[in-house]
Design an enzyme around this catalytic site. Structure first.
Site, PDB file in Angstrom:
ATOM      1  N   ASP A   1      -6.764  -6.225  -1.421  1.00 55.59           N
ATOM      2  CA  ASP A   1      -5.380  -6.528  -1.802  1.00 55.59           C
ATOM      3  C   ASP A   1      -5.311  -7.506  -2.969  1.00 55.59           C
ATOM      4  O   ASP A   1      -4.382  -7.456  -3.772  1.00 55.59           O
ATOM      5  CB  ASP A   1      -4.595  -7.055  -0.609  1.00 55.59           C
TER       6      ASP A   1
ATOM      7  N   HIS B   1       0.817  -1.211   0.000  1.00 60.86           N
ATOM      8  CA  HIS B   1       0.000   0.000   0.000  1.00 60.86           C
ATOM      9  C   HIS B   1       0.853   1.266   0.000  1.00 60.86           C
ATOM     10  O   HIS B   1       1.972   1.258   0.501  1.00 60.86           O
ATOM     11  CB  HIS B   1      -0.891   0.040   1.250  1.00 60.86           C
TER      12      HIS B   1
ATOM     13  N   LYS C   1       6.542   6.513   7.045  1.00 60.40           N
ATOM     14  CA  LYS C   1       6.112   5.669   8.159  1.00 60.40           C
ATOM     15  C   LYS C   1       7.322   5.205   8.958  1.00 60.40           C
ATOM     16  O   LYS C   1       8.401   4.983   8.407  1.00 60.40           O
ATOM     17  CB  LYS C   1       5.386   4.425   7.636  1.00 60.40           C
TER      18      LYS C   1
ATOM     19  N   TYR D   1       2.649   1.466  13.696  1.00 56.93           N
ATOM     20  CA  TYR D   1       3.401   2.414  12.882  1.00 56.93           C
ATOM     21  C   TYR D   1       2.909   3.833  13.038  1.00 56.93           C
ATOM     22  O   TYR D   1       1.746   4.094  13.277  1.00 56.93           O
ATOM     23  CB  TYR D   1       3.442   2.014  11.414  1.00 56.93           C
TER      24      TYR D   1
END
Length: 181
Positions: free
Chosen positions: A169, A61, A71, A131
């Site tokens: 996904d 992603h 991130k 994250y």
């Protein structure tokens, strides 16, 4: 410096200094000054956490444009293989991927700059994945690449027939057909 350079420019592995004794352990998971000394001066604005079981594969992603995200990823419990793909068109490593095992045991963190696709697969019975993001999630700006893209040829370290994926996904495009970061 607790940062290790990876083969991909700007992608850094953070290995914190851990202090252990008979009571347990202590470490700084994030210190803005330490990260600034390594050239990372992103204001993190959102924290995300996910719990998954063995074989859950999330990704790959990313977000595009003004909504792109850097991130800082880590594992609080269990073990994952964390994978990123360089989508920066002017990068000498465009289209290359990097994978690293992150676990509660090794306490490593991966700093993923803007311009990368990101995903992970759970290698332990369960895993808690955490994250920090430097930008808010923006659904209209999201993109993705199929986990099993033959051009990327990522070794996810599990039998992909046993991978557990979301419908979203499974419908992602292949590399080269993806939305440009």
């Amino acid at each position: 410096m607790p940062f290790v350079k990876t083969p991909i420019a700007d992608l850094l592995l953070f290995e914190p200094r851990v202090f252990e004794d008979d009571r347990g352990y202590f470490f700084e998971a994030f210190n803005a000054q330490t990260f600034a000394e390594a050239g990372i001066e992103r204001p993190f604005v959102q924290d995300n956490q996910a719990r998954s079981t063995y074989g859950v594969l999330r990704g790959l992603h990313y977000q595009v444009g003004e909504q792109a995200q850097a991130k800082l990823v880590r594992v609080l419990e269990g073990k994952v293989l964390d994978v990123v793909v360089d989508l920066r068109p002017d990068s000498p490593t465009y289209g290359e991927h990097y994978g690293v095992e992150l676990s509660a045991e090794n306490k490593r963190q991966l700093y993923v700059p803007r311009g990368f696709a990101h995903g992970y697969v759970v290698l332990s019975e369960t895993a808690e994945f955490f994250y920090k993001c430097d930008n808010f999630y923006h659904k209209a700006s999201e993109g993705g690449i199929r986990y099993d893209d033959p051009q990327l040829n990522i070794d996810w370290q599990i039998d992909l027939a046993q991978a557990i994926l979301s419908e979203k996904d499974l419908e992602l495009p292949h590399f080269g057909q993806h939305r440009k970061a």
